[in-house]
Design a protein around this motif. Structure first.
Motif, PDB file in Angstrom:
ATOM      1  N   ARG A 181       0.839  -1.196   0.000  1.00 22.02           N
ATOM      2  CA  ARG A 181       0.000   0.000   0.000  1.00 22.02           C
ATOM      3  C   ARG A 181       0.874   1.246   0.000  1.00 22.02           C
ATOM      4  N   VAL A 182       0.393   2.282  -0.681  1.00 22.71           N
ATOM      5  CA  VAL A 182       1.017   3.604  -0.595  1.00 22.71           C
ATOM      6  C   VAL A 182      -0.093   4.550  -0.165  1.00 22.71           C
ATOM      7  N   ASN A 183       0.096   5.186   0.992  1.00 19.69           N
ATOM      8  CA  ASN A 183      -0.954   6.049   1.568  1.00 19.69           C
ATOM      9  C   ASN A 183      -2.291   5.308   1.644  1.00 19.69           C
ATOM     10  N   ASN A 184      -2.211   4.055   2.058  1.00 19.97           N
ATOM     11  CA  ASN A 184      -3.397   3.212   2.249  1.00 19.97           C
ATOM     12  C   ASN A 184      -4.147   2.877   0.958  1.00 19.97           C
ATOM     13  N   MET A 185      -3.496   3.098  -0.179  1.00 17.73           N
ATOM     14  CA  MET A 185      -4.110   2.760  -1.470  1.00 17.73           C
ATOM     15  C   MET A 185      -3.255   1.703  -2.164  1.00 17.73           C
ATOM     16  N   PRO A 186      -3.881   0.817  -2.985  1.00 16.45           N
ATOM     17  CA  PRO A 186      -3.086  -0.133  -3.760  1.00 16.45           C
ATOM     18  C   PRO A 186      -2.103   0.605  -4.668  1.00 16.45           C
ATOM     19  N   MET A 187      -1.030  -0.070  -5.048  1.00 15.09           N
ATOM     20  CA  MET A 187       0.013   0.567  -5.858  1.00 15.09           C
ATOM     21  C   MET A 187      -0.433   0.702  -7.308  1.00 15.09           C
ATOM     22  N   MET A 188      -0.595   1.948  -7.758  1.00 13.00           N
ATOM     23  CA  MET A 188      -1.026   2.211  -9.134  1.00 13.00           C
ATOM     24  C   MET A 188      -0.077   1.581 -10.149  1.00 13.00           C
ATOM     25  N   ALA A 189       1.220   1.546  -9.816  1.00 19.26           N
ATOM     26  CA  ALA A 189       2.217   1.021 -10.760  1.00 19.26           C
ATOM     27  C   ALA A 189       1.964  -0.441 -11.112  1.00 19.26           C
ATOM     28  N   LEU A 190       1.234  -1.167 -10.250  1.00 17.74           N
ATOM     29  CA  LEU A 190       1.004  -2.592 -10.494  1.00 17.74           C
ATOM     30  C   LEU A 190      -0.352  -2.878 -11.141  1.00 17.74           C
ATOM     31  N   VAL A 191      -1.237  -1.891 -11.220  1.00 18.04           N
ATOM     32  CA  VAL A 191      -2.607  -2.162 -11.685  1.00 18.04           C
ATOM     33  C   VAL A 191      -2.608  -2.723 -13.110  1.00 18.04           C
ATOM     34  N   ASN A 192      -1.976  -2.014 -14.052  1.00 12.73           N
ATOM     35  CA  ASN A 192      -2.011  -2.487 -15.438  1.00 12.73           C
ATOM     36  C   ASN A 192      -1.213  -3.774 -15.656  1.00 12.73           C
ATOM     37  N   PRO A 193      -0.007  -3.921 -15.059  1.00 10.60           N
ATOM     38  CA  PRO A 193       0.681  -5.213 -15.202  1.00 10.60           C
ATOM     39  C   PRO A 193      -0.146  -6.394 -14.674  1.00 10.60           C
ATOM     40  N   VAL A 194      -0.824  -6.205 -13.532  1.00  8.57           N
ATOM     41  CA  VAL A 194      -1.661  -7.288 -12.992  1.00  8.57           C
ATOM     42  C   VAL A 194      -2.811  -7.580 -13.960  1.00  8.57           C
ATOM     43  N   TYR A 195      -3.463  -6.530 -14.439  1.00 10.51           N
ATOM     44  CA  TYR A 195      -4.535  -6.728 -15.423  1.00 10.51           C
ATOM     45  C   TYR A 195      -4.012  -7.464 -16.658  1.00 10.51           C
ATOM     46  N   ASP A 196      -2.855  -7.043 -17.168  1.00 14.32           N
ATOM     47  CA  ASP A 196      -2.307  -7.676 -18.379  1.00 14.32           C
ATOM     48  C   ASP A 196      -2.076  -9.174 -18.165  1.00 14.32           C
ATOM     49  N   CYS A 197      -1.594  -9.536 -16.978  1.00 16.07           N
ATOM     50  CA  CYS A 197      -1.377 -10.958 -16.664  1.00 16.07           C
ATOM     51  C   CYS A 197      -2.708 -11.715 -16.634  1.00 16.07           C
ATOM     52  N   LEU A 198      -3.726 -11.104 -16.041  1.00 15.92           N
ATOM     53  CA  LEU A 198      -5.029 -11.770 -15.959  1.00 15.92           C
ATOM     54  C   LEU A 198      -5.665 -11.880 -17.347  1.00 15.92           C
ATOM     55  N   PHE A 199      -5.487 -10.850 -18.177  1.00 15.19           N
ATOM     56  CA  PHE A 199      -5.979 -10.920 -19.559  1.00 15.19           C
ATOM     57  C   PHE A 199      -5.306 -12.070 -20.305  1.00 15.19           C
ATOM     58  N   ARG A 200      -4.008 -12.263 -20.040  1.00  7.65           N
ATOM     59  CA  ARG A 200      -3.300 -13.361 -20.719  1.00  7.65           C
ATOM     60  C   ARG A 200      -3.874 -14.711 -20.300  1.00  7.65           C
ATOM     61  N   LEU A 201      -4.223 -14.822 -19.007  1.00  6.90           N
ATOM     62  CA  LEU A 201      -4.801 -16.067 -18.499  1.00  6.90           C
ATOM     63  C   LEU A 201      -6.198 -16.324 -19.058  1.00  6.90           C
ATOM     64  N   ALA A 202      -6.842 -15.276 -19.578  1.00  7.07           N
ATOM     65  CA  ALA A 202      -8.206 -15.418 -20.104  1.00  7.07           C
ATOM     66  C   ALA A 202      -8.229 -15.638 -21.621  1.00  7.07           C
ATOM     67  N   GLN A 203      -7.056 -15.786 -22.238  1.00  8.52           N
ATOM     68  CA  GLN A 203      -7.000 -16.092 -23.674  1.00  8.52           C
ATOM     69  C   GLN A 203      -7.369 -17.567 -23.897  1.00  8.52           C
TER      70      GLN A 203
END
Length: 224
Positions: free
Chosen positions: A118-140
């Motif tokens: 967490r940064v200032n009690n919020m999830p890390m923005m820097a990881l949002v798109n990489p995590v999404y991209d990984c999940l999109f790959r798993l949904a192919q």
């Protein structure tokens, strides 16, 4: 826990050789006394090799970041960790081609770290798109034909789906279009994969919660 078994915290450290155990124990107690970039690399390396550790790495990373911030407000470890995750992210297709298990462990660790850090009690923005991209790959389609990848996709959505949707709802909508398409066009989907996909579709539709009826249905089906 069975009597005499190590706790999860102990397991995480004990899965390393003696020198690395010492490195991690020092990082947790006195982060300024060790090379924290090396610590970040050690944690990611171990996660890519050890499926149990990949599920627990976020806790140890969070503990080191907390310890480092109390010393001098530094973020050397977090920066080193994000850099290493980024390097692996950039070569994720090669990793998947080389080792499906390694790829699944990479997705597990990046989601685990996203969940804990967490940064200032919020999830890390820097990881949002990489995590999404990984999940999109798993949904192919080629991933949905592999139970290991379907299992990983569903587990990670249970873990971080709700957080991710709050950060970017449009991408979650797009991801679930892929998941529904994969479920409705079951070419090569095993019956377990279909069941897992249907469960996660209903889980999100219920506001990222499992209803008692769904709990009874899915878990009796899986155990049969």
């Amino acid at each position: 826990m069975v009597m005499g078994e190590p706790s999860r915290e102990e397991y995480k450290i004990q899965s390393f050789d003696a020198e690395t155990q010492q490195l991690l124990k020092t990082a947790l107690k006195d982060p300024g006394a060790v090379d924290l970039e090396k610590v970040a690399n050690v944690i990611v390396d171990q996660s890519l090799q050890d499926c149990v550790f990949s599920k627990e790495a976020g806790r140890i990373c969070y503990a080191i970041i907390q310890a480092e911030s109390t010393q001098a407000g530094q973020s050397v470890f977090r920066r080193g960790l994000l850099n290493r995750l980024q390097q692996e992210y950039q070569t994720r297709e090669q990793l998947r081609a080389r080792s499906l298990q390694g790829w699944v462990r990479y997705v597990t660790i990046i989601c685990n770290i996203f969940d804990y850090l967490r940064v200032n009690n919020m999830p890390m923005m820097a990881l949002v798109n990489p995590v999404y991209d990984c999940l999109f790959r798993l949904a192919q389609p080629d991933s949905l034909s592999k139970e290991e990848e379907v299992d990983c996709l569903v587990l990670q959505l249970h873990r971080v789906g709700e957080q991710l949707e709050k950060m970017n709802g449009q991408r979650m909508d797009e991801l679930f279009v892929l998941i529904r398409d994969g479920f409705l066009l079951p070419t090569g989907l095993s019956s377990l994969a279909q069941l897992l996909l249907l469960e996660i579709i209903e889980f999100r539709a219920a506001g990222w919660k499992t209803t008692p009826a769904a709990q009874n249905y899915y878990y009796s089906e899986v155990s049969d």
